[in-house]
Enzyme design. Sequence first.
Site, PDB file in Angstrom:
ATOM      1  N   ALA A 170      38.212  41.616  33.947  1.00 42.73           N
ATOM      2  CA  ALA A 170      39.502  40.998  34.261  1.00 42.73           C
ATOM      3  C   ALA A 170      40.363  41.074  33.010  1.00 42.73           C
ATOM      4  O   ALA A 170      39.849  40.924  31.882  1.00 42.73           O
ATOM      5  CB  ALA A 170      39.314  39.550  34.684  1.00 42.73           C
ATOM      6  N   LYS A 222      33.093  47.305  45.141  1.00 40.59           N
ATOM      7  CA  LYS A 222      34.222  46.992  44.266  1.00 40.59           C
ATOM      8  C   LYS A 222      35.403  46.451  45.082  1.00 40.59           C
ATOM      9  O   LYS A 222      35.992  45.419  44.745  1.00 40.59           O
ATOM     10  CB  LYS A 222      34.613  48.252  43.487  1.00 40.59           C
ATOM     11  CG  LYS A 222      35.903  48.151  42.718  1.00 40.59           C
ATOM     12  CD  LYS A 222      35.826  47.194  41.547  1.00 40.59           C
ATOM     13  CE  LYS A 222      37.189  46.825  41.057  1.00 40.59           C
ATOM     14  NZ  LYS A 222      37.406  46.760  39.676  1.00 40.59           N
ATOM     15  N   CYS A 278      45.004  44.954  40.879  1.00 44.61           N
ATOM     16  CA  CYS A 278      43.880  45.261  41.780  1.00 44.61           C
ATOM     17  C   CYS A 278      43.907  44.581  43.138  1.00 44.61           C
ATOM     18  O   CYS A 278      43.685  45.233  44.164  1.00 44.61           O
ATOM     19  CB  CYS A 278      42.573  44.897  41.102  1.00 44.61           C
ATOM     20  SG  CYS A 278      42.188  45.992  39.755  1.00 44.61           S
TER      21      CYS A 278
HETATM   22  C1  UDX Z   1      40.685  41.224  38.880  1.00 44.06           C
HETATM   23  C2  UDX Z   1      39.171  40.957  39.043  1.00 44.06           C
HETATM   24  O1  UDX Z   1      38.875  39.632  38.585  1.00 44.06           O
HETATM   25  C3  UDX Z   1      38.372  41.985  38.264  1.00 44.06           C
HETATM   26  O2  UDX Z   1      36.980  41.784  38.482  1.00 44.06           O
HETATM   27  C4  UDX Z   1      38.769  43.363  38.731  1.00 44.06           C
HETATM   28  O3  UDX Z   1      38.089  44.347  38.009  1.00 44.06           O
HETATM   29  C5  UDX Z   1      40.268  43.574  38.608  1.00 44.06           C
HETATM   30  O4  UDX Z   1      40.967  42.552  39.297  1.00 44.06           O
HETATM   31  P1  UDX Z   1      42.518  40.749  37.017  1.00 44.06           P
HETATM   32  O5  UDX Z   1      43.499  41.270  38.014  1.00 44.06           O
HETATM   33  O6  UDX Z   1      42.582  41.264  35.629  1.00 44.06           O
HETATM   34  O7  UDX Z   1      41.030  41.043  37.525  1.00 44.06           O
HETATM   35  O8  UDX Z   1      42.704  39.161  36.917  1.00 44.06           O
HETATM   36  P2  UDX Z   1      42.045  37.858  37.566  1.00 44.06           P
HETATM   37  O9  UDX Z   1      41.629  36.960  36.468  1.00 44.06           O
HETATM   38  O10 UDX Z   1      41.028  38.194  38.573  1.00 44.06           O
HETATM   39  O11 UDX Z   1      43.308  37.175  38.254  1.00 44.06           O
HETATM   40  C6  UDX Z   1      43.989  37.782  39.338  1.00 44.06           C
HETATM   41  C7  UDX Z   1      45.131  36.908  39.800  1.00 44.06           C
HETATM   42  O12 UDX Z   1      44.651  35.745  40.443  1.00 44.06           O
HETATM   43  C8  UDX Z   1      46.037  36.410  38.683  1.00 44.06           C
HETATM   44  O13 UDX Z   1      47.374  36.486  39.094  1.00 44.06           O
HETATM   45  C9  UDX Z   1      45.608  34.983  38.478  1.00 44.06           C
HETATM   46  O14 UDX Z   1      46.625  34.165  37.937  1.00 44.06           O
HETATM   47  C10 UDX Z   1      45.258  34.586  39.887  1.00 44.06           C
HETATM   48  N1  UDX Z   1      44.312  33.476  39.956  1.00 44.06           N
HETATM   49  C11 UDX Z   1      43.050  33.613  39.467  1.00 44.06           C
HETATM   50  C12 UDX Z   1      44.692  32.282  40.557  1.00 44.06           C
HETATM   51  O15 UDX Z   1      45.822  32.120  41.016  1.00 44.06           O
HETATM   52  N2  UDX Z   1      43.773  31.278  40.631  1.00 44.06           N
HETATM   53  C13 UDX Z   1      42.508  31.391  40.157  1.00 44.06           C
HETATM   54  O16 UDX Z   1      41.738  30.431  40.289  1.00 44.06           O
HETATM   55  C14 UDX Z   1      42.137  32.596  39.553  1.00 44.06           C
END
Ligand code: UDX
Length: 473
Positions: A170, A222, A278
């Site tokens: 992430a 994935k 993603c």
């Molecule tokens: C994600 C997956 O976690 C990762 O495993 C994959 O390889 C790529 O996609 P990423 O997009 O980098 O990673 O960020 P992530 O931390 O998963 O957050 C995604 C979105 O969800 C963000 O906008 C974040 O703010 C939001 N989010 C996350 C929430 O709104 N609430 C949460 O509890 C967690």
Amino acid sequence: MINKVRNICCIGAGYVGGPTMAVFADKCPNLNIFVVDKNKQRVDAWNSEDLTKLPIFERGLDKLISKRRGKNLHFSDNFKKYISEADMIFISVNTPTKTKGLGAGKASDLKWVEASSREIAEYAQGETIVVEKSTLPVKTAQTIKSILDESQSINKDKKFTVLSNPEFLAEGSAIADLEFPDRVLIGGDNLDSINALVNIYLNWIPKDKIITTDLWSSELSKLTANAFLAQRISSINSISALCERTGANIKDVSLAIGTDKRIGKEFLNAGPGFGGSCFKKDILNLVYIYDYYGLHHEAKYWEKVVEINDWQKKRISNLIIEKLFGTVSGKKIAILGFSFKANTNDTRESPAISICKELINEGGNLFVYDPKVSHEQIRIDLNLPEARQEQDLNEGSWSYATSISEAIKSSDAIVIITEWEEFKYLNWKEIKSKMRNPSWIFDTRSIINICEAEKYGLKVWSVGKGSQNISNF
Ligand code: UDX
């Protein structure tokens, strides 16, 4: 067959390729790693002496780069040389959602994957293991394979095997995720090639965390992982709306359900909707695959996750307008945070983009501050030139603020969109004295101390907190 990999080439020096290869180089000093990218500017940025100029911001990345670059980690735009010397090639190029043609809006655009496969087919020598790292629709390995098979049949000296090794990192925690992953997934149908990649990971990852499977299961896992994570966010966001109406508190609800170990406590924070490169892309890919196989009911189920996400953003911009007496026209609104989450400068699919666009459309004058996102990036995302002078602030504009205080000065409202640490402990007394009355705070991440802000006369809306406007059945 290759049992000892020495030279690695990674095609694509982006959010996945850069950090992944930096960790590989650090954990496997015996490997020579060459990251290649067509974008010369990006390559130069990776090679920059000034580590603050690296093309992406990730905690700990600069240290790894300064430790390994020029030793066993190199960045270049010379595809021919480094593909031809490689025993193993990672494809880490981007695969955005198609904007036109068949599957537009849902299917992934595989043109870079295809182009990379063609370059590998042309330049690779002898035996080469090709690893797909980019998030790809199921059966993409087949596309790669058929291009490589073609070249194999023409030139008998070339031999290719294809593996799927999806990345689960992430952004914002990429280095830690790569160093201590929950699992590593490797899919393929050639045991020697699978073992060659397993052996690399064994340098720092315990054997029981390495899962091996077939190509399609790996690719589908994935997409499924991202779809499940995104689904949790849409689920909790839909509950946040109910909390606001009923007087419940989303934080308490999240805590109460998250302590059930079957549910788990991660990924239960209500917010302005998920962003990033993603989640939306992968769900839409899944939807496309379902539809392709005639599984339309299942497709609709997953489509709803994206719909709720879009609604959460719209719901927030609507309520901001509603609370500011039904109009934001000519009002100054401070936007705190523009990246899709904290600790990254990435703005892809950031909820800030649609929330800001809605407010600008309604005539609001936005002052956007983000500790890591550049002025130019905001302009590209909002697709609107910045208001430069007072007279530009007619109705509906945005300006770049270099500090929180510049953004909030004389503002009618503050909207916190990204959960940056520096937004958590603001000096509300000082802020109140600088804002216009009535002064509103919209906390879309539920990160501020509401009582503290209210103590100084600020009006607060916080996602999923239902102390105001509680309506009965
Ligand atoms: C994600 C997956 O976690 C990762 O495993 C994959 O390889 C790529 O996609 P990423 O997009 O980098 O990673 O960020 P992530 O931390 O998963 O957050 C995604 C979105 O969800 C963000 O906008 C974040 O703010 C939001 N989010 C996350 C929430 O709104 N609430 C949460 O509890 C967690």
